[in-house]
Design a protein around this motif. Structure first.
Motif, PDB file in Angstrom:
ATOM      1  N   ILE A 118       3.253   5.581  -9.569  1.00  0.00           N
ATOM      2  CA  ILE A 118       4.554   6.084  -9.133  1.00  0.00           C
ATOM      3  C   ILE A 118       5.303   4.947  -8.450  1.00  0.00           C
ATOM      4  O   ILE A 118       4.779   4.297  -7.536  1.00  0.00           O
ATOM      5  N   TYR A 119       6.551   4.707  -8.899  1.00  0.00           N
ATOM      6  CA  TYR A 119       7.378   3.645  -8.320  1.00  0.00           C
ATOM      7  C   TYR A 119       8.511   4.276  -7.497  1.00  0.00           C
ATOM      8  O   TYR A 119       8.941   5.401  -7.784  1.00  0.00           O
ATOM      9  N   GLU A 120       8.963   3.549  -6.514  1.00  0.00           N
ATOM     10  CA  GLU A 120      10.040   4.039  -5.648  1.00  0.00           C
ATOM     11  C   GLU A 120      11.149   2.997  -5.556  1.00  0.00           C
ATOM     12  O   GLU A 120      10.910   1.852  -5.178  1.00  0.00           O
ATOM     13  N   ALA A 121      12.366   3.420  -5.909  1.00  0.00           N
ATOM     14  CA  ALA A 121      13.559   2.568  -5.766  1.00  0.00           C
ATOM     15  C   ALA A 121      14.355   3.062  -4.563  1.00  0.00           C
ATOM     16  O   ALA A 121      14.515   4.273  -4.376  1.00  0.00           O
ATOM     17  N   ARG A 122      14.851   2.126  -3.752  1.00  0.00           N
ATOM     18  CA  ARG A 122      15.535   2.505  -2.507  1.00  0.00           C
ATOM     19  C   ARG A 122      16.873   1.782  -2.378  1.00  0.00           C
ATOM     20  O   ARG A 122      17.045   0.663  -2.843  1.00  0.00           O
ATOM     21  N   ILE A 123      17.810   2.465  -1.720  1.00  0.00           N
ATOM     22  CA  ILE A 123      19.123   1.900  -1.405  1.00  0.00           C
ATOM     23  C   ILE A 123      19.429   2.198   0.057  1.00  0.00           C
ATOM     24  O   ILE A 123      19.329   3.345   0.502  1.00  0.00           O
ATOM     25  N   PHE A 124      19.792   1.156   0.784  1.00  0.00           N
ATOM     26  CA  PHE A 124      20.226   1.319   2.169  1.00  0.00           C
ATOM     27  C   PHE A 124      21.754   1.323   2.196  1.00  0.00           C
ATOM     28  O   PHE A 124      22.397   0.447   1.604  1.00  0.00           O
ATOM     29  N   ILE A 125      22.323   2.302   2.881  1.00  0.00           N
ATOM     30  CA  ILE A 125      23.778   2.497   2.895  1.00  0.00           C
ATOM     31  C   ILE A 125      24.290   2.407   4.328  1.00  0.00           C
ATOM     32  O   ILE A 125      23.664   2.924   5.255  1.00  0.00           O
ATOM     33  N   TYR A 161      21.906   5.017   6.215  1.00  0.00           N
ATOM     34  CA  TYR A 161      21.130   5.989   5.454  1.00  0.00           C
ATOM     35  C   TYR A 161      20.283   5.291   4.385  1.00  0.00           C
ATOM     36  O   TYR A 161      20.640   4.220   3.895  1.00  0.00           O
ATOM     37  N   LEU A 162      19.165   5.954   4.063  1.00  0.00           N
ATOM     38  CA  LEU A 162      18.264   5.466   3.021  1.00  0.00           C
ATOM     39  C   LEU A 162      18.148   6.528   1.943  1.00  0.00           C
ATOM     40  O   LEU A 162      17.815   7.687   2.214  1.00  0.00           O
ATOM     41  N   VAL A 163      18.428   6.124   0.712  1.00  0.00           N
ATOM     42  CA  VAL A 163      18.263   7.008  -0.443  1.00  0.00           C
ATOM     43  C   VAL A 163      17.159   6.422  -1.317  1.00  0.00           C
ATOM     44  O   VAL A 163      17.212   5.246  -1.681  1.00  0.00           O
ATOM     45  N   SER A 164      16.153   7.233  -1.630  1.00  0.00           N
ATOM     46  CA  SER A 164      15.029   6.743  -2.433  1.00  0.00           C
ATOM     47  C   SER A 164      14.717   7.729  -3.553  1.00  0.00           C
ATOM     48  O   SER A 164      14.881   8.946  -3.385  1.00  0.00           O
ATOM     49  N   VAL A 165      14.281   7.185  -4.665  1.00  0.00           N
ATOM     50  CA  VAL A 165      13.903   7.985  -5.831  1.00  0.00           C
ATOM     51  C   VAL A 165      12.546   7.505  -6.321  1.00  0.00           C
ATOM     52  O   VAL A 165      12.319   6.302  -6.475  1.00  0.00           O
ATOM     53  N   GLN A 166      11.646   8.458  -6.559  1.00  0.00           N
ATOM     54  CA  GLN A 166      10.316   8.147  -7.078  1.00  0.00           C
ATOM     55  C   GLN A 166      10.222   8.567  -8.538  1.00  0.00           C
ATOM     56  O   GLN A 166      10.712   9.637  -8.916  1.00  0.00           O
ATOM     57  N   SER A 167       9.591   7.709  -9.329  1.00  0.00           N
ATOM     58  CA  SER A 167       9.447   7.994 -10.758  1.00  0.00           C
ATOM     59  C   SER A 167       8.295   7.170 -11.320  1.00  0.00           C
ATOM     60  O   SER A 167       7.916   6.143 -10.756  1.00  0.00           O
ATOM     61  N   ARG A 168       7.772   7.633 -12.454  1.00  0.00           N
ATOM     62  CA  ARG A 168       6.717   6.865 -13.124  1.00  0.00           C
ATOM     63  C   ARG A 168       7.300   5.658 -13.847  1.00  0.00           C
ATOM     64  O   ARG A 168       6.567   4.727 -14.185  1.00  0.00           O
ATOM     65  N   ASP A 169       8.596   5.682 -14.065  1.00  0.00           N
ATOM     66  CA  ASP A 169       9.285   4.574 -14.732  1.00  0.00           C
ATOM     67  C   ASP A 169      10.123   3.823 -13.693  1.00  0.00           C
ATOM     68  O   ASP A 169      11.071   4.389 -13.140  1.00  0.00           O
ATOM     69  N   GLY A 226      22.206  -4.997   1.255  1.00  0.00           N
ATOM     70  CA  GLY A 226      21.235  -5.721   0.440  1.00  0.00           C
ATOM     71  C   GLY A 226      21.447  -5.458  -1.037  1.00  0.00           C
ATOM     72  O   GLY A 226      22.459  -4.896  -1.465  1.00  0.00           O
ATOM     73  N   THR A 227      20.466  -5.843  -1.816  1.00  0.00           N
ATOM     74  CA  THR A 227      20.526  -5.661  -3.266  1.00  0.00           C
ATOM     75  C   THR A 227      19.553  -4.571  -3.706  1.00  0.00           C
ATOM     76  O   THR A 227      18.550  -4.312  -3.045  1.00  0.00           O
ATOM     77  N   VAL A 228      19.889  -3.938  -4.808  1.00  0.00           N
ATOM     78  CA  VAL A 228      19.025  -2.895  -5.365  1.00  0.00           C
ATOM     79  C   VAL A 228      18.225  -3.509  -6.505  1.00  0.00           C
ATOM     80  O   VAL A 228      18.770  -3.820  -7.562  1.00  0.00           O
TER      81      VAL A 228
END
Length: 352
Positions: free
Chosen positions: A47-54, A142-150, A300-302
């Motif tokens: 499981i991978y997690e992508a995050r964005i700080f706003i 704020y932190l927005v994160s999404v978890q996915s197998r891809d 930062g960068t995504v």
């Protein structure tokens, strides 16, 4: 002979000796548990997690929202906090979560899984999409994160979710600006209309007054203003209004009446009218380009994640070792006490 109390007591050395004799059983369960945990850790899909700080936008980013908004114009300029609150409201809104769930999350699932419980799927979706504060000392970050197998999908989804929140916030802000500008333009139009109506009434009143003065001038056969020399002439000329208007003479009065009656518009003679018309035109045509404003900033960068957050192989294997040791000891203890009980029962039967 041992008393019943002695029989019920646990001999620690005997217990340790019994466990040592059963070390093969304990090792068996440890190995079995470790193998099972290892298999799970290495065979489970990562499981991978992508995050964005706003964080809030800059003053430059909201400058166009304040175009034409001044306290003199009765429109309070927007602060960074005002614009960012609109974005945060959309970011945390249930409507955006539901829309993203229906339009993005569900289509990504296989048909067999989509046929399941919608509530269960939504619960899984909420566990994969999280929004929160990364630090208590920064309440506006704020932190927005999404978890996915891809990992690519996780990155695309987190970007898309934040972008949708931004678009919704920008649309709401633009509507607010357009609506307030429309109201301001309508208020100015009402002021202009009032001034024009007042000017029409004033012209009608002036024509009526001049006609009465003309009657007086005709009655006394005063064709032209009397010629008075010296300072008295200037004083009389300055007071040829009101009751002395007839002293202008019939020619002047008739010319003034004709001019007023043929006048097509009173606008050039209304003070401050042009300034109001310019303001009305400005607010009527006021438009803010979405490309020139921003309601948030990405800190930062995504980047696409290259290391999975699940499963944590080391932790899983360590838990497997602990579980195996515990299970092996439990089985060994049960066997130990069962053997003691059988031995005690056998001894009691012999003495009987």
């Amino acid at each position: 002979m041992d008393t019943p109390q002695d029989a019920d007591e646990i001999d620690l050395f005997e217990l340790m000796s019994s466990l040592w004799k059963q070390k093969i059983i304990i090792i068996f369960f440890v190995v079995l548990s470790v193998l099972t945990a290892t298999a799970y850790a290495f065979l489970s899909k990562p499981i991978y997690e992508a995050r964005i700080f706003i964080q809030p936008p800059t003053l430059n980013g909201i400058a166009d929202f304040n175009y034409g908004r001044t306290r003199d114009a009765e429109l309070t300029p927007f602060a960074v906090k005002d614009v960012y609150e609109v974005f945060v409201h959309n970011l945390l809104s249930e409507s955006l979560r539901r829309t993203f769930f229906v339009e993005v999350y569900l289509p990504s699932l296989p048909e067999s899984k989509r046929a399941g419980s919608r509530d269960a799927l939504y619960s899984d979706y909420l566990s994969e999409l999280t929004i929160g504060l990364p630090a208590k000392d920064q309440p506006d970050r704020y932190l927005v994160s999404v978890q996915s197998r891809d990992p690519a999908q996780a990155t695309d989804w987190v970007k898309a979710y934040v972008a949708r929140a931004g678009e919704a916030a920008e649309s709401e802000m633009l509507k607010n600006v357009a609506r307030e500008a429309e109201v301001r333009a309508r208020n100015l139009a009402q002021q202009i209309s009032t001034l024009q109506e007042t000017a029409d009434k004033v012209r009608e009143d002036s024509v009526t007054q001049l006609r009465e003065a003309l009657k007086v001038a005709q009655a006394i056969h005063l064709t032209e203003p009397p010629i008075i020399s010296g300072n008295v002439s200037a004083e009389v000329s300055a007071t040829m209004n009101g009751q002395l208007t007839y002293m202008r003479g019939t020619k002047a009065l008739e010319a003034e009446i004709k001019n007023l009656e043929e006048r097509k518009s009173n606008d050039p003679f209304i003070d401050s009218l042009r300034a109001l018309q310019i303001k009305q035109s400005f607010y009527k045509d006021l438009q803010v380009s979405p490309d020139r404003v921003s309601v948030y900033l990405i800190d930062g960068t995504v980047e696409q994640p290259d290391r999975p957050i699940k499963p944590k192989k080391g932790l899983i294997i360590a838990l497997g070792v602990i579980f195996g040791v515990g299970l092996g000891l439990l089985v060994a203890l049960i066997r130990h006490f069962v053997l003691i009980r059988k031995t005690t029962e056998t001894s009691n039967q012999r003495f009987k």
